[in-house]
Enzyme design. Sequence first.
Site, PDB file in Angstrom:
ATOM      1  N   THR A 186       0.837  -1.207   0.000  1.00 51.12           N
ATOM      2  CA  THR A 186       0.000   0.000   0.000  1.00 51.12           C
ATOM      3  C   THR A 186       0.875   1.263   0.000  1.00 51.12           C
ATOM      4  O   THR A 186       0.552   2.243  -0.676  1.00 51.12           O
ATOM      5  CB  THR A 186      -0.946  -0.016   1.221  1.00 51.12           C
ATOM      6  OG1 THR A 186      -1.776  -1.172   1.097  1.00 51.12           O
ATOM      7  CG2 THR A 186      -1.825   1.224   1.285  1.00 51.12           C
ATOM      8  N   HIS A 225       1.874   1.797  -3.479  1.00 48.31           N
ATOM      9  CA  HIS A 225       0.787   2.357  -4.292  1.00 48.31           C
ATOM     10  C   HIS A 225       0.543   3.829  -3.952  1.00 48.31           C
ATOM     11  O   HIS A 225       0.242   4.627  -4.830  1.00 48.31           O
ATOM     12  CB  HIS A 225      -0.490   1.543  -4.095  1.00 48.31           C
ATOM     13  CG  HIS A 225      -0.425   0.218  -4.793  1.00 48.31           C
ATOM     14  ND1 HIS A 225      -0.207   0.124  -6.148  1.00 48.31           N
ATOM     15  CD2 HIS A 225      -0.529  -1.049  -4.333  1.00 48.31           C
ATOM     16  CE1 HIS A 225      -0.202  -1.155  -6.492  1.00 48.31           C
ATOM     17  NE2 HIS A 225      -0.379  -1.895  -5.400  1.00 48.31           N
TER      18      HIS A 225
HETATM   19 ZN   LIG Z   1      -0.055  -2.741   5.155  1.00 44.65          ZN
END
Ligand SMILES: [Zn+2]
Length: 375
Positions: free
Chosen positions: A44, A47
């Site tokens: 994440t 990203h």
């Molecule tokens: Zn995480």
Amino acid sequence: MPIIGKAAVLDGVEGNFHIKEYEVPEPKAGEFILRTEYAGVCGTDVHIYYGHLNTIEYPIILGHEFCGIIEKLGQGVVEDSNGRPVKEGDRVVIVPGVPCGNCYYCKISKTPTRCANVKAYGFMPDQAPHLLSGGFSQYVHIQYRGTSFFKTDMEPHIAVLTEPLSICIHGFQRAGGVRFGSTVVVQGTGAIGLGAVAFAKRSGAAKVIAVGGPKRRLELARELGADVTIDIEEIRDPKERIQLVKEETKGGRGADMVVECSGFPASVPEGLSYLRDSASYVELGHFTDVGTANINPHWHILRNNADIHGVWGSDVEHMEMTLNIIEKMELPYDKLVTQTLGLNRIGDAITAMSKKGYRLDGEDQVIKIAINPWI
Ligand SMILES: [Zn+2]
Ligand SMILES: [Zn+2]
């Protein structure tokens, strides 16, 4: 003398991480200051770096998977979320998401991971009033009302895995748990996928199939409980992989449960095709928007009577359950952390996990990179 701490501040999408020095605030009542030991670099974070999470404001101190030592307690903080007494010097794991407790999702539908006003460490802009709220920093200001945290004696390089592994627990729970004697397929062999392999096996699956790569991750998948591994770098055709999975199931019918942890859109139609009739698909890989998948609703969902679950993050209970499991150290969870880097190398970690195909410093294969802000 005020304490000064260093933090890595990301200035924008595909921007730079600047090492900045901050004066660490005095904790107010109900708050505390954490001295970070480790913060995991998550897919994440990668990203967010590339701008795939549109709720993010910059500049930001990333890092939502972190643990550390209580440096300074504010007034009234006397116990952890399990009711165990805490003092300065104790090691704790922080639950990054803090629901408001007052919105429809918190109060009525009782799904706090859906809270409309959630605050989350590692996701807030590094601007007042949220300063020092991410784990890629020597100190984190534990400042949100109702923050949950757990005291632990686990080594910090294992404690740092609590949050990513809690996502798997949440996924299994939403799908009604792993059925004893069932066949479970896990797509993706990053830290979350490997955790799903370990927990599926421990929950009573008779056969766990891991579809992923590269080799080092598949070896670890076997160590954590995978009976079969399918290397996507070797078997490149999804049709062939679907056939291989089916051949591994009784009567060639397909798997009882598939857990998607890869975060690649194309893995969704592929994974739905692994299922037997009336089986469960658990989607927990796409925490950020990386595009759309080509699904045929007739064949992939209705005709197959598929039971599909979307899983957003995890809740306090999933963190607590995860700690209860990993504290026993019955499996080599510590092998999930493959590299430890300082704050000045977060950019390298991001590149290794994106452009460089999970390779760092030449040939080292990456599973989970942990940031130690003190090296
Ligand atoms: Zn995480
Ligand atoms: Zn709420």
